[in-house]
Design a protein around this motif. Structure first.
Motif, short mmCIF file in Angstrom:
data_model
loop_
_atom_site.label_atom_id
_atom_site.label_comp_id
_atom_site.label_asym_id
_atom_site.label_seq_id
_atom_site.Cartn_x
_atom_site.Cartn_y
_atom_site.Cartn_z
N LEU A 155 2.25 6.96 4.24
CA LEU A 155 3.65 6.51 4.30
C LEU A 155 3.80 5.05 3.91
N GLY A 156 2.80 4.24 4.26
CA GLY A 156 2.88 2.83 3.90
C GLY A 156 2.94 2.65 2.39
N LEU A 157 2.07 3.39 1.69
CA LEU A 157 2.08 3.28 0.23
C LEU A 157 3.38 3.82 -0.35
N ALA A 158 3.88 4.91 0.25
CA ALA A 158 5.14 5.47 -0.24
C ALA A 158 6.25 4.43 -0.10
N ALA A 159 6.28 3.75 1.03
CA ALA A 159 7.31 2.73 1.23
C ALA A 159 7.13 1.60 0.21
N LEU A 160 5.87 1.20 -0.03
CA LEU A 160 5.63 0.13 -1.00
C LEU A 160 6.12 0.53 -2.38
N VAL A 161 5.87 1.81 -2.75
CA VAL A 161 6.36 2.29 -4.05
C VAL A 161 7.87 2.14 -4.12
N GLY A 162 8.54 2.53 -3.01
CA GLY A 162 9.99 2.39 -2.98
C GLY A 162 10.42 0.95 -3.15
N LEU B 168 6.74 -4.84 -12.78
CA LEU B 168 6.74 -4.31 -11.41
C LEU B 168 6.95 -2.80 -11.41
N LEU B 169 7.85 -2.33 -12.26
CA LEU B 169 8.08 -0.88 -12.34
C LEU B 169 6.81 -0.16 -12.78
N GLY B 170 6.04 -0.81 -13.67
CA GLY B 170 4.78 -0.20 -14.10
C GLY B 170 3.81 -0.06 -12.94
N HIS B 171 3.64 -1.15 -12.17
CA HIS B 171 2.77 -1.06 -10.99
C HIS B 171 3.24 0.05 -10.07
N ASN C 129 2.34 3.53 -11.29
CA ASN C 129 0.91 3.85 -11.14
C ASN C 129 0.58 4.20 -9.69
N LEU C 130 1.13 3.38 -8.77
CA LEU C 130 0.89 3.68 -7.36
C LEU C 130 1.47 5.05 -6.99
#
Lengths: 121, 772
Positions: A3-10, A34-37, A40-41
């Motif tokens: 969930l942490g990564l999902a939130a970071l993607v958001g 930033l959108l590219g990073h 990828n995540l």
């Protein structure tokens, strides 16, 4: 699901979008990076939880993580670099030609818009 | 052969411009070959068609769509072909005399012949989609013909008006035809009519198809385009009004009516519109001063008449309608040709400036008298036979309350028709003392050459001949009507039916018509005083203007020139369309861990902070450094996730990116421009927030969306034995999905070329500045 990564993607998508909507080319390029990073995540997160790197060894161990998202992301990283380099060159060129790296409104389009207010009569 | 005839029209039309350069006006003789050949073939095939053995041809096209090039020449098609191509030949002959030598004759002949061929296609098509294609070809070619004098703004406007009205109706008709085709299970016209579909869909389809027929045949409230279409050269008007274009709508209604007249509302609609059109057209014709416009409104009126007869689906009326089709074709073409001759010889067609022409060109006068009398329905002419048959058909009753309305409308319309026919002859040829006194005595007008008058004279002879001996046409009319509706019983056509009700009605019509003509001044004054009730033309202009204004507004709104607005619109669409779909299955339940480890959580936090830093930074370098922070943080996250290759690549690429950023930024100002945004900033924040939320929900949903085992299991299993590599990510990139990598390299190469080009452009400019 991480969930942490999902939130970071958001968050990264949100920030990238915000910068993409600016008028300064440099900020737009940073937004695209930033959108590219974020993309990828997103690929990696959608591929599942963390795990053993997909390096085949003869010793038994825990399950490998899915290698396919990694391959996709690797391609994407490189392409994003190419795109950013090109965009930066464009920003520089715009500065050389116009003395600024602002994205101006298209004046022709503005003129079309004014037609509706009676210019056609 | 049918296809070859259509092809002949196309080939000769294509060749016409070249031919006209060599032969001048002789191009019309060459062009006339195509309709003449068509008439000859139709006559040769007529006996077989009358016996119920129509010629038909099919060329496979897109069969799965129900679209094959199907052509069919049944008895009704024979009648239409004789009209279209027979009058076509005469029109071409007339053209050769009407036009002086002018450079664009080739273009005119080509368009006219293409128009004739398109109309021929309409009446031959046995597939409703093919019919639609030819239908719109007549629309396009008629647009070119009406706007032939393209240097005149009025001609262009009239052409556009005709195009918009008929093409819009045509689209409605296409929808109707598709609905009918789906309901019937076939797009073959003859099969559809032999076994007509019923039910709601068929009713809707049939009524929609009427939209095309009503616009094409200039029925109220679409009649105005036909009056505008007289901007065309007179030969075009003669052809358009008598045999083609406007007859296409009548043709379609005639085809469909026997099968669909009893569906909800069809008969009432067609007869009601027909009566309204017949009366409005006749009424308007009574106040026109331009002879051509007078005839144009007369055509509107007659088209209403034909709709009443052919659209009701009443067998006897159908037969009468077939008679009227022929009679109208003959007299209306002749009358327009006469107007062209008058215009040509006298230099005007305004009846307020014409006087004494009857004495100066007696032959033309008599042709006009015969044709106009036929239009007015006087015995012993073809038009009289047609009108008697029409009255007979509706006098028998038996079709409900619509019958008396139709009969009354036809009688009243015929009174108006008589009056405007008389007005035409009087207006064109009479000795008018007041006009003569004003100096317009037509002294300069000479009788036309015999060959100029010949086509109209021939039509007048036909009108008299069939009027006196109607049995000539009985075979054709009976067979044609029977082809439309098998219920039609063959009958004889006769001039004299005895003292029956129809005859008394005709007599009444003539008496009333004479009275109406005698009071023509009062009628004109009355019309001038009455406010025009149905001003459809004004509605059209308002509609077109509103459409233009609306288009400007929409363009101004959606194409406002602002890049952020464009991007915002795209992004909002991305959010607005898939988000409801994602949430339709309920909010995805977040199950899983907050993070793999404390280290990961810390890095996630750091990356988030660095990302926000890129927004808050006022200096370019600071923003880029924050971006670098995000990149290196993401590399660490890759390691934690179990992706060392990604982490390595990310490190390298991030470093390279920083270098490129620095190379560029050292040329740019230190700080970002400071803008004082108002509304825009809130919009940007809203879009950004929505995108973030959407992506978060999307990731949650994607994590739970797996329905089948990942394909990468095969990659893991095959990497070592097949590709001989232990690093599965590498194997995928260079082996299993090697073409992806090829694509990636290509992208890089293209980007590199672009960059090199931009940089070298700068060098060249510098080089130019130096003295050579």
């Amino acid at each position: 699901m991480n969930l942490g990564l999902a939130a970071l993607v958001g968050i990264l998508f949100s920030v990238g979008t915000y910068l993409l909507l600016q008028r300064t080319l440099t900020r737009i390029v940073i937004g695209i990076a930033l959108l590219g990073h974020a993309a990828n995540l997103l690929l990696l997160v959608a591929g599942g939880r963390a795990g053993r790197p997909p390096l085949i060894t003869n010793e038994p161990g825990p399950a490998f993580v899915d290698p396919l998202p990694q391959a996709l992301a690797l391609t994407a990283i490189v392409i994003a670099f190419g795109a950013i380099a090109l965009l930066l060159t464009l920003a520089w060129r715009s500065f050389v030609l116009h003395g600024e790296d602002e994205v101006e409104d298209d004046l022709e389009d503005r003129r079309i818009g004014r037609l509706a207010d009676g210019a056609r009569e | 052969m049918l296809l070859a005839l259509l092809g002949l029209h196309a080939v000769l039309a294509a060749a016409a411009p070249a031919v006209s350069r060599r032969l001048g006006r002789g191009v019309f003789a060459v062009c006339a070959v195509a309709p003449a050949a068509t008439v000859a073939y139709a006559l040769a095939r007529a006996p077989a068609a009358f016996d119920g053995a129509p010629a038909s041809e099919t060329v496979a096209w897109a069969g799965r769509l129900g679209l094959d090039l199907q052509l069919r020449l049944d008895a009704f098609a024979v009648l239409m072909v004789l009209l279209v191509s027979g009058i076509g030949v005469l029109i071409f002959a007339y053209c050769a005399w009407y036009f002086g030598p002018r450079p664009d004759l080739g273009r005119f002949a080509a368009t006219l012949l293409a128009f004739a061929g398109s109309m021929l296609g309409v009446v031959l098509a046995d597939n409703v989609l093919v019919l639609y294609v030819f239908w719109e070809l007549t629309t396009v070619t008629s647009y070119l013909l009406i706007g032939f004098d393209h240097e005149k703004g009025s001609a262009r406007a009239a052409a556009l008006q005709g195009l918009l009205v008929t093409a819009a109706g045509g689209l409605v008709m296409l929808a109707g035809l598709v609905v009918l085709g789906e309901a019937a299970g076939t797009y073959t016209l003859s099969a559809m009519l032999a076994d007509p579909p019923a039910g709601g869909a068929a009713t809707a389809g049939a009524l929609l198809a009427l939209g095309g027929a009503f616009t094409k045949s200039a029925q109220v409230p679409f009649h105005f385009w036909l009056a505008g279409a007289m901007a065309a050269p007179t030969p075009v008007s003669a052809y358009l009004h008598s045999a083609t274009m406007v007859k296409a709508g009548v043709y379609l209604v005639a085809r469909l009516a026997p099968a669909f007249a009893l569906l909800g509302g069809w008969r009432e609609l067609v007869v009601g519109v027909g009566v309204a059109t017949m009366l409005l057209g006749g009424w308007r014709a009574l106040r026109q001063h331009d002879l051509k416009l007078l005839l144009a409104y007369g055509t509107v009126s007659q088209l209403g008449f034909m709709m009443i007869l052919l659209g009701a689906g009443v067998p006897e009326a159908t037969r009468a309608g077939a008679v009227l089709l022929l009679a109208h074709g003959a007299f209306k073409a002749a009358l327009f040709m006469v107007v062209g001759i008058v215009d040509h010889q006298a230099g005007t067609r305004d009846l307020r400036r014409l006087s004494g022409l009857g004495r100066r060109m007696p032959a033309t006068f008599w042709v006009a008298v015969v044709a106009a009398a036929s239009m007015a329905g006087l015995p012993p002419l073809f038009g009289f036979v047609a009108k008697e048959a029409a009255f007979e058909a509706y006098l028998h009753g038996g079709i409900g309350p619509i019958g008396p309305i139709a009969l009354g409308g036809m009688a009243l319309g015929s009174v108006l028709t008589f009056a405007y026919s008389a007005r035409f002859v009087w207006g064109a040829f009479a000795d008018k003392p007041d006009v003569a006194r004003a100096g317009h005595d037509g002294a300069g007008a000479h009788a036309p050459p015999a060959a100029f008058l010949a086509p109209a004279a021939l039509l007048a002879v036909v009108t008299v001949a069939i009027g006196v001996l109607p049995s000539f046409a009985a075979g054709l009319v009976n067979a044609a009507a029977a082809a439309l509706d098998p219920a039609v019983e063959p009958g004889t056509l006769a001039l004299w039916h005895g003292f029956n009700l129809a005859l008394w009605l005709s007599a009444l019509v003539i008496v009333a018509g004479v009275a109406l003509f005698a009071r023509r001044r009062e009628v004109e004054h009355l019309q001038a005083r009455l406010p025009s009730m149905v001003d459809a033309a004004q509605a059209y202009h308002g509609l077109v203007k509103g459409l233009n204004r609306g288009a400007d507004r929409v363009t101004g709104l959606v194409q406002n020139g602002s890049l952020p607005v464009y991007l915002g619109t795209i992004l909002l669409t991305v959010v607005a369309l898939p988000l409801p779909a994602l949430l339709s299955g309920g909010l995805p339940t977040p199950d899983g861990v907050i993070a793999e480890s404390l280290l990961q959580l810390a890095v996630i936090g750091g990356v988030a902070v660095a990302a926000i830093g890129t927004v808050l930074a006022r200096r370019r370098f600071a923003a880029v450094l924050f971006l670098g922070g995000v990149g290196y943080g993401v590399a660490i996250l890759f390691v934690v996730q179990g992706a060392p290759d990604l982490a390595l690549t990310q490190l390298l690429v991030e470093t390279l990116s920083l270098v490129v950023f620095v190379l560029v930024l050292r040329h740019l100002p230190e700080n970002f421009e400071v803008h004082h945004w108002r509304l825009g900033q809130a919009f940007r924040r809203a879009v950004a927030g929505l995108v973030g939320v959407f992506v978060f929900v999307f990731v949650l949903a994607a994590g739970q969306a797996r329905t089948s085992p990942p394909v990468s299991e095969a990659y893991l299993a095959q990497a070592l034995p097949e590709a001989g590599g232990r690093n599965v990510v590498n194997v995928i990139l260079v082996d299993f999905r090697g073409f992806d990598t090829l694509g990636e390299i290509t992208v890089l190469a293209v980007a590199a070329l672009g960059i090199a080009g931009l940089v070298r452009a700068r060098r060249r400019e510098r080089g130019d500045e130096e003295p050579a």
